[in-house]
Motif scaffolding. Structure first.
Motif, mmCIF file in Angstrom:
data_model
loop_
_atom_site.group_PDB
_atom_site.id
_atom_site.type_symbol
_atom_site.label_atom_id
_atom_site.label_comp_id
_atom_site.label_asym_id
_atom_site.label_seq_id
_atom_site.Cartn_x
_atom_site.Cartn_y
_atom_site.Cartn_z
ATOM 1 N N ASP A 70 35.505 32.035 -5.463
ATOM 2 C CA ASP A 70 35.399 30.968 -4.475
ATOM 3 C C ASP A 70 33.935 30.596 -4.288
ATOM 4 O OD1 ASP A 70 35.434 29.288 -2.306
ATOM 5 O OD2 ASP A 70 36.609 30.616 -1.015
ATOM 6 N N LEU A 71 33.570 29.389 -4.683
ATOM 7 C CA LEU A 71 32.177 28.969 -4.609
ATOM 8 C C LEU A 71 31.650 28.880 -3.183
ATOM 9 C CD1 LEU A 71 32.039 26.220 -7.394
ATOM 10 C CD2 LEU A 71 31.194 28.572 -7.489
ATOM 11 N N SER A 72 32.546 28.777 -2.214
ATOM 12 C CA SER A 72 32.100 28.691 -0.815
ATOM 13 C C SER A 72 31.886 30.068 -0.189
ATOM 14 C CB SER A 72 33.127 27.914 0.015
ATOM 15 O OG SER A 72 34.350 28.626 0.102
ATOM 16 N N ASP A 73 32.242 31.114 -0.918
ATOM 17 C CA ASP A 73 32.119 32.483 -0.411
ATOM 18 C C ASP A 73 30.717 33.009 -0.707
ATOM 19 O OD1 ASP A 73 32.314 35.116 0.315
ATOM 20 O OD2 ASP A 73 33.954 35.614 -1.063
ATOM 21 N N THR A 74 29.943 33.268 0.339
ATOM 22 C CA THR A 74 28.574 33.746 0.142
ATOM 23 C C THR A 74 28.535 35.139 -0.476
ATOM 24 O OG1 THR A 74 28.542 34.581 2.418
ATOM 25 C CG2 THR A 74 27.667 32.362 2.042
#
Length: 674
Positions: A70-74
């Motif tokens: 997930d690209l939004s997961d830091t």
């Protein structure tokens, strides 16, 4: 002309080289000297867009294991060489057989992660899908303002699968593909079409030329470039999804996908109550306020039965007759002691499939208190719910089955559909199953009992039996003519201001019609296309769950047939002969759903290992687990001694649920040489 031919040959050479490498057969310039191991798992890089979500949903539905980043997961992992590959017992391993990206370079061109991913794809011949991007040279296409390209709304656009598409990953399609246009007031799909550059092979062309889906082979890599927006529910995506997955996995993957359509006709031999167009309810029904005299019920005639048999033969489709023998016997007694309908159906009994629907269609749940509308569950003196007994439920099941055996019906004892799916929980009145139901099912050898998919879409256990969710079709049980159907539809789906019930207002699961349908034309013009579209959507979505209607829909106006004809004709217009519409009976559907659930559990628990080394595929799973595999024609299953042809053909591939052979710890397949 010569330049175009040169480009095609150049692209073919690149594809051949990368394909050999992906199969572990080696190719000039291959980085790994040893034939690598390619794990049968897909890497999905998700930016939250609907297109990546659609492909991930297709992978899950097919049964293909995948890992999502997930690209939004830091806290997500970094995409680097260690994440993508390693070595197992001295053999280089590619951890993913394919990659799904939101676009061609989601990490940014030249970034460390993008560079690592591209190097991985080159080294192991790993294909990449660009889930949605615009037409530009970096993906092998001209800009849309060059050479006749364009961008815009695609609703209702008629596209064409190219010769390369039909001879390649989309070989299961036959004919043009029209994008959905369900609401002229709503923009449903948008995209780009552009002229291919060198190395690009188009699989789907726009009407005026220009590619909307194709393969871009370049720099030792291959990308499947999609330049139209979509979601997982749209028909055009469902149709193309199989080919996207086959391209992505190079036709070798866990899981399988087929197209299914079965239709249960409930209440056969019994009459059905009729909708009162004046009172907007069904007299005789327990939910019809004010009671009143019942209108003439709806029941098939011998001519209707003859038509059903003829329709089956001409359409090549078998109906499941879900029957109530006792109700038919009661009707015969009340109507002079003869029953031409039963005589005709029994004469043609081998032409149908038959499913036990209980003897007299009694409600098998709680005892219904009908002194109020809606009804409630009657209570015992101690305040507990009063339920139908195990012996009474068992008698309803047993008597119907015994009648069928006595008449020579080809009935499967393990299958059952209770009247109104009763006995199972019925919200809001009965929030739990009748506790006596499971025992009665066991008493009669029932393994598969029908349930209502609109209430319970997941298969579940009822004692030792499993449910088989069925889709209700919006062709109502209490109508025999198109006018009656449109009238009741209007009552349900129009606002109070338009003369309807208002049920559709402020209802999260329903939408009101903008205006009432014309009862003379509304069924054919609106309801038939809508119901056929919904049913076809289920059929092409690898969904085996059956649909159900009622015998009343085969009587009088015979209003079911236009819906079925539209589904079948729509399917034939899209799919090639190598992808027939499968028509399974209830027990087969139940078995399929059961296997899928067990497989998804094994995958989710990390208990499946699958990989390819050269032309050998090896799969291990928990003992007894049926393993779904799809592979090219010519694939062999390795036996303890020798081999057998693997699977059965479908959509240009071979697939099956299978297990390791006796004394084998793993399933092994041998792929055909490239």
């Amino acid at each position: 002309m010569a330049q175009s031919a040169h480009r095609r040959r150049n692209a073919a050479a690149v594809v051949a080289a990368t394909g050999l490498l992906a199969l572990g057969l080696g190719a000039p310039g291959a980085a790994a000297a040893t034939t690598p191991r390619i794990d049968l798992k897909v890497l999905v890089v998700d930016n939250g867009g609907g297109q990546v979500g659609a492909i991930a949903a297709e992978l899950k539905n097919t049964g293909i294991p995948y890992t999502t980043v997930d690209l939004s997961d830091t806290g997500r992992p970094t995409i680097d060489a260690a994440f993508l590959s390693d070595t197992v017992n001295g053999t280089p391993r590619a951890k993913y057989q394919a990659v799904v990206l939101p676009n061609e370079a989601p990490f940014g061109p030249g970034s460390a992660e993008q560079t690592a991913l591209e190097a991985y794809e080159k080294t192991y011949g790993i294909p990449q899908v660009d889930a949605y991007t615009w037409a530009h040279p970096e993906v092998g296409l001209d800009y849309t303002d060059q050479n006749g390209g364009w961008s815009g709304v695609l609703d209702g656009v008629r596209t064409q699968v190219t010769t390369a598409g039909r001879s390649g990953p989309f070989g299961y399609l036959d004919g043009p593909l029209t994008f959905e246009d369900n609401d002229p007031a709503v923009q449903e799909s948008y995209g780009y079409a552009a002229h291919p550059r060198e190395g690009f092979t188009s699989y789907l062309d726009a009407p005026g030329g220009g590619s909307m889906l194709g393969e871009y082979a370049h720099d030792g890599r291959r990308e499947l470039v999609v330049t139209f927006a979509y979601n997982q529910y749209q028909q055009q995506f469902k149709v193309l999804a199989r080919g996207i997955v086959e391209w992505l996995t190079q036709g070798v993957h866990l899981g399988q996908s087929r197209n299914y359509f079965s239709v249960h006709v409930d209440d056969v031999f019994a009459p059905d109550a009729r909708w009162d167009t004046g009172r907007n309810c069904t007299p005789g029904d327990i939910d019809c306020v004010g009671g009143g005299e019942e209108t003439a019920p709806i029941r098939m005639t011998a001519d209707d039965a003859a038509y059903a048999a003829q329709w089956q033969q001409s359409s090549g489709f078998t109906l499941d007759m879900v029957f109530n023998a006792g109700s038919g016997e009661e009707w015969k007694t009340e109507n002079g002691g003869t029953d031409p309908l039963a005589a005709k159906l029994l004469a043609d009994k081998a032409k149908y499939r038959w499913v036990n629907h209980t003897y007299t269609h009694k409600f098998l749940g709680c005892v219904q208190d009908t002194t109020t509308v809606p009804w409630t569950c009657a209570k015992n003196a101690n305040g507990s719910v009063q339920y139908m007994s195990r012996s009474d439920i068992s008698a309803e099941i047993r008597n119907n089955y015994n009648w069928a055996v006595g008449k020579g019906l080809p009935v499967d004892r393990t299958e059952l559909v209770t009247g109104e799916h009763s006995g199972l929980k019925t919200l809001p009145q009965q929030p739990a199953d009748n506790p006596n139901l499971a025992g009665a099912l066991a008493d009669n050898g029932i393994k598969w009992t029908g349930s209502d998919n609109s209430r319970e879409p997941a298969q579940r256990a009822v004692g030792n039996a499993l449910t088989v969710p069925r889709y209700p079709m919006n062709v109502y049980y209490n109508v025999g003519t198109a006018a009656e159907m449109a009238d009741e539809y209007n009552w349900i789906y129009t606002s109070k201001a338009d003369g309807g019930s208002g049920i559709c207002e402020n209802n999260a699961t329903s939408t009101c019609l903008p205006a009432p349908l014309d009862t003379a034309t509304g069924y054919a013009s609106y309801i038939v296309p809508q119901e056929a579209r919904i049913a076809l959507g289920h059929a092409i979505g690898n969904d085996p769950r059956p649909h159900y209607v009622h015998q009343s829909n085969l009587a009088e106006g015979r209003i079911l047939y236009p819906v079925l004809d539209k589904v079948l004709d729509g399917y034939k217009a899209i799919y090639a002969d190598n992808s027939p519409l499968e028509n399974p009976r209830q027990s087969a559907v139940g078995t399929e759903l059961q296997r899928r659930a067990a497989w998804q559990t094994a995958v989710a628990n990390g208990r499946v290992t699958a990989y390819r080394i050269g032309t050998t595929v090896t799969v291990t799973a928990p003992s007894g687990t049926q393993i779904p595999v799809t592979a090219p024609e010519g694939t062999k299953k390795q036996l303890l001694i020798g081999t057998n042809a693997f699977g059965t053909p479908y959509g240009g591939k071979r697939s099956a649920w299978t297990t390791p052979e006796l004394l084998q710890s793993a399933l092994k397949l041998t792929l055909p040489s490239a």
